[in-house]
Scaffold this active site. Sequence first.
Site: not given
Length: 326
Positions: A12, A74, A128, A171, A186, A251-254
């Site tokens: 990833g 792969l 992650d 994660g 919080g 995928h916004i986190q990537r």
Amino acid sequence: MIKKIGVLTSGGDAPGMNAAVSSVIRYASSNNIEVFVVRDGYKGLIHDWIEKADLNYAQSILTRGGTAIGSARLPEFADQKIREKGVANLQKHGIEALVVIGGDGSYMGAQRLTEMGINCIGLPGTIDNDIVSSDYTIGFDTALNTVVEAIDKIRDSMQSHNRAAVVEVMGNHCGDLALYAATATGAEVLSTTEAKLSEQEIVEQVTTLAQKKKRSVIVVVSEKMYPDVHALAEKIEAGSGYITRATVLGHIQRGGTPSAMDRYLAITSGMFAVDQLIAGHGGLCVGLDGTTLVAHDINQALSMPKQDKIKEINKIRSLNAEFIKQ
């Protein structure tokens, strides 16, 4: 003295991978070593998608998100005969060693190549933070900031309308993104792979908050834990009375420009990796131990036990759910 090395990114993508590639090119060049990039990870090795890189290219990708040289998974690389094709292509270009940026699966490929005569050094590149041999991984800080910003924005809306929200974060069976994000924002309810709450427990906790007139509630959960977080939101709404919505950050986190900390870790790790190759080492992975870069034997690194974070998770739950006890 080593003359030519390669660099690839595998698995990833993660913010900071480009900074690591850039660092390898620039630092190796300063030591009179030619650098070749391998396109699309191990897949590029077996297809000979190998190109010489220069300083201009290194500078152009330094601040970009993702990985400019591409990445691919792969599974077939586990086959000895497939790896032999990759080794032959490296030897054709005169490449003597390789820097591999990725996760545990990428490390295993690097170890197998080292056993076949191509010294490899692995760099921890994944959002992650699930590589046990390194306290932090390249990409984690940027992804965490993205998650925190998203939760803060969701909180604004929930607070305005007296609602609850379920936020699912990535994660890959590691709860660090969820834990750190819940701590920073919080979030009242936290469920991670290491300390999973049942759907009923989540509903009960949110219901208690509703009874205490809490204006807004954020539920942070790690991915791959519940069949459908939208269905979970419906259960929370039915039980608590809060209008509840679910947001899957996905995928916004990537993506995104890597943070300063990810760039710093990537650049210093890249330099450290080149030093290891110059010294003739292989079969190692770079890790961050506190603030110090260290080299671990890959086989040993892959067998390290995961850190037990249950106490830390429970402390954050206690802190963020204090309102429940009132």
